[in-house]
Design an enzyme around this catalytic site. Structure first.
Site, mmCIF file in Angstrom:
data_model
loop_
_atom_site.group_PDB
_atom_site.id
_atom_site.type_symbol
_atom_site.label_atom_id
_atom_site.label_comp_id
_atom_site.label_asym_id
_atom_site.label_seq_id
_atom_site.Cartn_x
_atom_site.Cartn_y
_atom_site.Cartn_z
ATOM 1 N N ARG A 88 -9.684 -11.050 -6.968
ATOM 2 C CA ARG A 88 -8.891 -11.283 -5.371
ATOM 3 C C ARG A 88 -8.026 -12.241 -5.662
ATOM 4 O O ARG A 88 -7.596 -13.416 -6.520
ATOM 5 C CB ARG A 88 -10.156 -12.797 -4.714
ATOM 6 C CG ARG A 88 -11.538 -11.803 -4.212
ATOM 7 C CD ARG A 88 -10.602 -10.780 -3.070
ATOM 8 N NE ARG A 88 -11.533 -10.405 -1.949
ATOM 9 C CZ ARG A 88 -11.804 -8.920 -3.153
ATOM 10 N NH1 ARG A 88 -11.423 -8.195 -4.191
ATOM 11 N NH2 ARG A 88 -12.609 -8.295 -1.949
ATOM 12 N N HIS A 134 -3.413 -3.949 -5.352
ATOM 13 C CA HIS A 134 -4.701 -4.266 -4.694
ATOM 14 C C HIS A 134 -5.438 -2.518 -5.136
ATOM 15 O O HIS A 134 -6.622 -2.175 -3.651
ATOM 16 C CB HIS A 134 -5.483 -4.843 -3.540
ATOM 17 C CG HIS A 134 -6.528 -5.450 -3.591
ATOM 18 N ND1 HIS A 134 -6.867 -6.319 -2.788
ATOM 19 C CD2 HIS A 134 -7.861 -4.896 -4.015
ATOM 20 C CE1 HIS A 134 -8.299 -6.439 -2.959
ATOM 21 N NE2 HIS A 134 -8.997 -5.962 -3.548
HETATM 22 C C1 GLV Z 1 -11.744 -4.876 -3.725
HETATM 23 O O1 GLV Z 1 -11.327 -5.456 -3.780
HETATM 24 C C2 GLV Z 1 -13.534 -4.917 -3.399
HETATM 25 O O2 GLV Z 1 -13.892 -6.104 -2.920
HETATM 26 O O3 GLV Z 1 -14.373 -3.825 -3.472
#
Ligand code: GLV
Length: 312
Positions: A227, A275
């Site tokens: 994160r 991401h």
């Molecule tokens: C991606 O960031 C997730 O939390 O699956």
């Protein structure tokens, strides 16, 4: 009874999610937000970055299920209905993808591919001697399912693997484990390639600032794929500029999408992905979601449930 799916605008496939979840739950009407129909019928919400405020519209909601591994995107909703179980997603396919992402960047850095990419730009033919994996320490922060999976796959490639987590754990096999604030500096000091897969909680926010990142030996690499908000980006940039950190592979950021004017985009030693390190797989996740709904309908606890004390 109905289940509502709501996904972020950056996911392309809400209809695919509906199709797989519906196939696993034939007796439940699966709807996709904003086509929620009679709001009283919605008992479950399966979400990834839902529009904040919508969940309070459903008076008979029994549980909120995350369509991703993390639940911070749910907790950040200021209008979240109180006292409902929030269910995390543990999915083998997602863990496997995270292992691939980690392995990709570990090898990119370990095998000097970041140097050869730059050399190609200059048409420069220069061979760098190789380092053996047992002489390279990879330190993983966050030793849940994903961190352990990454650690095990790196151990099998011959790397020396260290792990760090907030609390003590029983044996982690070949992964040397460090825990708590007191052991963080020691862990970082022994790490050549740092992989961050910690969840974002009040305890991990800004955990890796200048002082901590300076504990890494000079010439280290960072793979940030849990994160954003844990690695301080300003401090990271200054340590990259000083050459203390050689390069960083960044998949997660303090602000997402990463704004066009963020200097990380154009830093020569930063590699950016949007991401995507672990993308939830609709087919396999739908099975896990259905199992959890059957559990709740049988008056059993879903798994794994968000723990307010741990913050994830
Ligand atoms: C991606 O960031 C997730 O939390 O699956």
């Amino acid at each position: 009874m109905a289940l509502l799916i709501s996904v972020s605008e950056f996911w392309e496939d809400e209809k695919v999610w509906r199709q797989f979840v519906q196939a696993e739950l034939p007796d439940i009407d699966v709807r996709v937000y904003p086509d929620d129909g009679d709001v009283n019928e919605i008992k479950y919400a399966a979400v990834w970055k839902h529009p904040h405020g919508i969940l309070k519209k459903y008076p008979n909601l029994k549980a909120i299920l995350s369509l991703g591994a993390g639940v911070d995107h749910i907790l950040s909703d200021p209008d979240l209905p109180k006292d409902l179980p929030i269910v995390r997603l543990v999915d083998v396919k997602l863990t496997h993808e995270m292992c691939f992402h980690a392995l990709h960047w570990v090898l990119h850095f370990h095998s000097d591919h970041y140097l050869y990419m730059n050399q190609q730009l200059d048409k420069k033919w220069l061979q760098h001697g190789s380092i053996q994996p047992e002489d390279r320490s990879v330190g993983i922060m966050g030793l849940g399912n994903i961190g352990k999976g990454i650690g095990t796959s790196l151990v099998s490639q011959g790397f020396k693997v260290l792990g760090w987590g907030a609390s003590q754990k029983s044996s982690l096999g070949d992964i040397k484990y460090f825990f708590g604030d007191e052991q963080l500096g020691d862990f970082l000091g022994k790490t050549n390639i740092l992989i961050n897969v910690l969840p974002l909680t009040k305890d991990t926010t800004n955990l890796l600032g200048k002082q901590e990142l300076q504990c890494l030996p000079r010439g280290s690499f960072i793979i940030n794929m849990g994160r954003g908000g844990i690695v301080n980006e300003t401090d990271l940039l200054s340590l990259l500029d000083e050459g203390h950190i050689t390069a960083a592979a960044m998949d997660v950021f303090e602000q997402e999408p990463l704004p066009a004017n963020n200097p990380l985009w154009s830093h020569p030693s930063v590699y950016i992905t949007p991401h995507i390190a672990g993308q939830s797989n609709p087919k396999s996740s739908a099975k896990t979601i259905a199992e959890n709904i059957y559990r709740i309908e049988d008056d059993k606890l879903p798994f794994p449930i968000y723990n307010i004390n741990k913050g994830y």
